[in-house]
Design a protein around this motif. Structure first.
Motif, mmCIF file in Angstrom:
data_model
loop_
_atom_site.group_PDB
_atom_site.id
_atom_site.type_symbol
_atom_site.label_atom_id
_atom_site.label_comp_id
_atom_site.label_asym_id
_atom_site.label_seq_id
_atom_site.Cartn_x
_atom_site.Cartn_y
_atom_site.Cartn_z
ATOM 1 N N VAL A 21 -17.228 35.099 -3.936
ATOM 2 C CA VAL A 21 -18.445 34.287 -3.901
ATOM 3 C C VAL A 21 -19.644 35.099 -4.372
ATOM 4 C CG1 VAL A 21 -20.045 33.089 -2.360
ATOM 5 C CG2 VAL A 21 -17.593 32.707 -2.135
ATOM 6 N N ALA A 22 -19.736 36.375 -3.925
ATOM 7 C CA ALA A 22 -20.853 37.217 -4.352
ATOM 8 C C ALA A 22 -20.816 37.450 -5.857
ATOM 9 C CB ALA A 22 -20.808 38.544 -3.597
ATOM 10 N N GLY A 23 -19.627 37.755 -6.377
ATOM 11 C CA GLY A 23 -19.516 37.947 -7.823
ATOM 12 C C GLY A 23 -19.866 36.692 -8.593
ATOM 13 N N LEU A 24 -19.380 35.537 -8.109
ATOM 14 C CA LEU A 24 -19.708 34.271 -8.765
ATOM 15 C C LEU A 24 -21.192 33.988 -8.685
ATOM 16 C CD1 LEU A 24 -18.664 31.700 -10.133
ATOM 17 C CD2 LEU A 24 -18.359 30.711 -7.851
ATOM 18 N N GLY A 25 -21.814 34.294 -7.524
ATOM 19 C CA GLY A 25 -23.244 34.059 -7.385
ATOM 20 C C GLY A 25 -24.059 34.919 -8.338
ATOM 21 N N VAL A 26 -23.681 36.188 -8.467
ATOM 22 C CA VAL A 26 -24.390 37.073 -9.398
ATOM 23 C C VAL A 26 -24.251 36.564 -10.835
ATOM 24 C CG1 VAL A 26 -24.416 39.403 -10.383
ATOM 25 C CG2 VAL A 26 -24.215 39.098 -7.914
ATOM 26 N N PHE A 27 -23.028 36.134 -11.178
ATOM 27 C CA PHE A 27 -22.812 35.625 -12.532
ATOM 28 C C PHE A 27 -23.648 34.379 -12.789
ATOM 29 C CE2 PHE A 27 -20.546 32.581 -15.232
ATOM 30 C CZ PHE A 27 -20.516 33.277 -16.432
ATOM 31 N N VAL A 28 -23.636 33.420 -11.839
ATOM 32 C CA VAL A 28 -24.376 32.160 -12.029
ATOM 33 C C VAL A 28 -25.871 32.445 -12.124
ATOM 34 C CG1 VAL A 28 -25.015 29.995 -10.908
ATOM 35 C CG2 VAL A 28 -22.625 30.708 -10.973
ATOM 36 N N ALA A 29 -26.391 33.294 -11.207
ATOM 37 C CA ALA A 29 -27.827 33.579 -11.216
ATOM 38 C C ALA A 29 -28.253 34.284 -12.505
ATOM 39 C CB ALA A 29 -28.193 34.428 -9.998
ATOM 40 N N SER A 30 -27.474 35.284 -12.936
ATOM 41 C CA SER A 30 -27.829 36.005 -14.169
ATOM 42 C C SER A 30 -27.699 35.109 -15.391
ATOM 43 C CB SER A 30 -26.947 37.238 -14.321
ATOM 44 O OG SER A 30 -25.581 36.872 -14.409
ATOM 45 N N ARG A 31 -26.651 34.259 -15.400
ATOM 46 C CA ARG A 31 -26.465 33.351 -16.536
ATOM 47 C C ARG A 31 -27.586 32.325 -16.601
ATOM 48 N NH1 ARG A 31 -24.411 34.037 -21.134
ATOM 49 N NH2 ARG A 31 -26.517 33.375 -21.589
ATOM 50 N N LEU A 32 -27.992 31.794 -15.429
ATOM 51 C CA LEU A 32 -29.091 30.826 -15.389
ATOM 52 C C LEU A 32 -30.386 31.462 -15.856
ATOM 53 C CD1 LEU A 32 -30.261 28.071 -14.590
ATOM 54 C CD2 LEU A 32 -30.542 28.962 -12.262
ATOM 55 N N ARG A 33 -30.662 32.684 -15.364
ATOM 56 C CA ARG A 33 -31.892 33.361 -15.781
ATOM 57 C C ARG A 33 -31.893 33.594 -17.289
ATOM 58 N NH1 ARG A 33 -35.822 36.082 -13.363
ATOM 59 N NH2 ARG A 33 -34.767 36.005 -11.336
ATOM 60 N N SER A 34 -30.753 34.044 -17.809
ATOM 61 C CA SER A 34 -30.676 34.299 -19.249
ATOM 62 C C SER A 34 -30.907 33.027 -20.055
ATOM 63 C CB SER A 34 -29.310 34.898 -19.582
ATOM 64 O OG SER A 34 -29.171 35.108 -20.966
ATOM 65 N N ASP A 35 -30.306 31.917 -19.618
ATOM 66 C CA ASP A 35 -30.477 30.648 -20.341
ATOM 67 C C ASP A 35 -31.920 30.167 -20.294
ATOM 68 O OD1 ASP A 35 -27.815 30.678 -20.958
ATOM 69 O OD2 ASP A 35 -27.218 29.254 -19.387
ATOM 70 N N LEU A 36 -32.540 30.260 -19.118
ATOM 71 C CA LEU A 36 -33.940 29.805 -18.999
ATOM 72 C C LEU A 36 -34.874 30.688 -19.804
ATOM 73 C CD1 LEU A 36 -34.096 28.900 -15.187
ATOM 74 C CD2 LEU A 36 -33.914 27.336 -17.139
ATOM 75 N N VAL A 37 -34.623 31.992 -19.816
ATOM 76 C CA VAL A 37 -35.461 32.892 -20.614
ATOM 77 C C VAL A 37 -35.262 32.612 -22.097
ATOM 78 C CG1 VAL A 37 -35.854 35.309 -21.244
ATOM 79 C CG2 VAL A 37 -35.615 34.671 -18.836
ATOM 80 N N ASP A 38 -34.032 32.311 -22.503
ATOM 81 C CA ASP A 38 -33.783 31.959 -23.905
ATOM 82 C C ASP A 38 -34.565 30.706 -24.286
ATOM 83 O OD1 ASP A 38 -32.130 34.082 -24.333
ATOM 84 O OD2 ASP A 38 -30.260 32.952 -24.068
ATOM 85 N N ARG A 39 -34.631 29.743 -23.367
ATOM 86 C CA ARG A 39 -35.403 28.523 -23.657
ATOM 87 C C ARG A 39 -36.883 28.858 -23.826
ATOM 88 N NH1 ARG A 39 -34.570 23.725 -19.515
ATOM 89 N NH2 ARG A 39 -32.462 23.956 -20.404
#
Length: 463
Positions: A21-39
């Motif tokens: 769960v921790a690994g999945l949470g880190v992945f989701v949070a980092s992926r979301l941040r990267s996508d929003l910053v790309d936008r």
């Protein structure tokens, strides 16, 4: 504190799930941040192109006018745009107050002047938010400047923070549910192990013929149960062979011992024996009697283990039984200068007189062995509360409280060195317990170190 296997299994399961769960949470949070910053980057790039085109064609006024549209179109506030000359001075600015000061460092400004696109995230003076900053080179009439567009990342940080909060709350709920589910699953999975453990714990030497229940499945637990059953079969075979050996050996020794005792008795009748020879023969006769008792004890144990302890039940008065049992022991007591007394009271029951005499003999023999010279051993028969019994009291050293629970176990000897000196085998008291229990009675000891011991057994009184 040592956790049970079920608890450890649940903890391991929850720990693995927590890591996932921790690994999945880190992945989701980092992926979301990267996508929003790309936008945000795409929006800033688009705005920078518009402002660059406006500045090249119309100059500074058009840059400011176009900034109204560009900055207004950005989805997040605050935001700003600026023109910076080669020296780092802001020559035009629009939007949030952060645009009034240079938003790029000197090194980043030089990179932009070389024609490279600059992207960075930083906190700018005058605002606590983190900003995404984009810089590019722009030229008009041979004058080269740096165009900078910036947008706050507060919205991105808020969105990622909300997702992290949801992941934490959901993760904790999932871990709690997983712990409960893991505990239930572990309990269900280990239930056959608990049954096997209970069955194996119940099987003792007196129930060696029993087996553990085998699960109906064909898994590791079924193989474990089958292995335990095969081990019990081997143990049962070994115990049976040992019992046969002890029984056969004891039976075979009875005849030569009887012959030896008879020959010693005949030899002692010779009036021509000198004192020295008579002393040797009497000592040998005592040892033959002791060996006979040991053989009888072994034979009795073998019969108990094989379930063949036969009792010739009939009306029995405990007084005559005790008298007959003590008769051979007076010589041993006299040799140690021990006063052996029988105090006969009322006591009638149903039982085997020979077996009950064996109990009295073993208890009295044991008392004489451990009573120091000059002491006394008193045997009492009694009737009390519907029970009849015999008590053997001695003035020996007593038995420690911690050893009293084991005193009736086979081959248990309180002091191995002292037992060797006195010839004890550790069988007498266990024989007594087996015979008394076979008669439906009970046996116990009361003792205090330094103040002697009192062994008693009780049987149901005659009706």
């Amino acid at each position: 504190m040592t956790l049970s296997f079920r608890s450890r299994l649940t903890v391991w399961y929850v720990a693995v799930l927590a890591a996932i769960v921790a690994g999945l949470g880190v992945f989701v949070a980092s992926r979301l941040r990267s996508d929003l910053v790309d936008r945000v980057d795409r929006a800033l790039d688009s705005g920078a192109r518009q402002l660059s085109s406006a500045y090249r064609t119309e100059g500074r006024p058009e840059f400011l006018d176009q900034s109204t549209t560009v900055i207004g179109s950005l989805s997040q506030r605050p935001a700003g745009s600026q023109l910076v000359d080669r020296r780092g001075r802001v020559v035009a600015a629009y939007g949030d107050s952060v645009a009034r000061r240079p938003m790029l460092s000197a090194a980043e400004r030089r990179e932009a002047l070389l024609g490279r696109r600059v992207r960075t995230s930083r906190r700018l003076p005058g605002n606590d938010d983190r900003f995404r900053v984009v810089g590019r080179r722009v030229s008009r009439s041979g004058d080269t400047r740096v165009l900078v567009v910036a947008q706050s990342l507060q919205g991105v940080d808020d969105s990622v923070g909300r997702v992290i909060d949801l992941l934490v709350i959901g993760g904790i709920a999932a871990l709690l549910a997983a712990a409960a589910g893991g505990w239930w699953l572990a309990r269900r999975a280990l239930r056959p192990v608990a049954r096997i453990t209970a069955d194996a714990d119940r099987i003792g030497i007196d129930r060696i013929h029993e087996r553990v229940a085998q699960p109906g499945s064909r898994d590791e637990l079924a193989r474990l149960a089958a292995t335990l059953n095969r081990m019990l079969e081997r143990i049962e075979t070994g115990v049976a062979e040992k019992h046969r050996l002890v029984g056969d050996a004891s039976h075979e020794l009875r005849t030569p011992l009887a012959v030896m005792r008879s020959e010693l008795d005949v030899a002692l009748l010779d009036e021509g024996l000198d004192d020295r020879a008579r002393t040797v023969l009497e000592s040998t006769r005592e040892e033959a009697d002791r060996m006979t008792r040991i053989v009888e004890n072994l034979l009795t144990l073998a019969r108990v283990d094989e379930g063949r302890l036969e009792l010739a039940r009939g009306p029995v008065s405990l007084g005559p039984v005790a008298t007959a049992a003590l008769a051979p022991l007076h010589q041993m007591a006299d040799a140690k200068q021990i006063r052996l007394e029988l105090r006969d009271g009322d006591g009638a029951t149903e039982g085997d007189p020979d077996r009950l005499a064996q109990v009295v003999s073993n208890l009295a023999d044991n008392a004489i062995k451990y009573t120091p010279p000059g002491g006394r051993v008193v045997v009492r028969t009694w009737l009390r509360n519907g029970e009849v019994g015999i008590t053997v009291e001695d003035s020996g050293p007593g038995i420690p409280a911690k050893a009293q629970a084991q005193i009736f176990d086979r081959f248990f000897r309180l002091d191995a060195a002292r037992a060797r000196e006195s010839g004890g085998s550790g069988l007498g008291l266990s024989i007594c317990r087996e015979i008394v229990v076979a008669h439906g009675g009970r046996i116990w000891v009361n003792s205090e170190e330094g103040r002697g011991s009192s062994f008693s057994f009780a049987l149901p009184g005659a009706t």
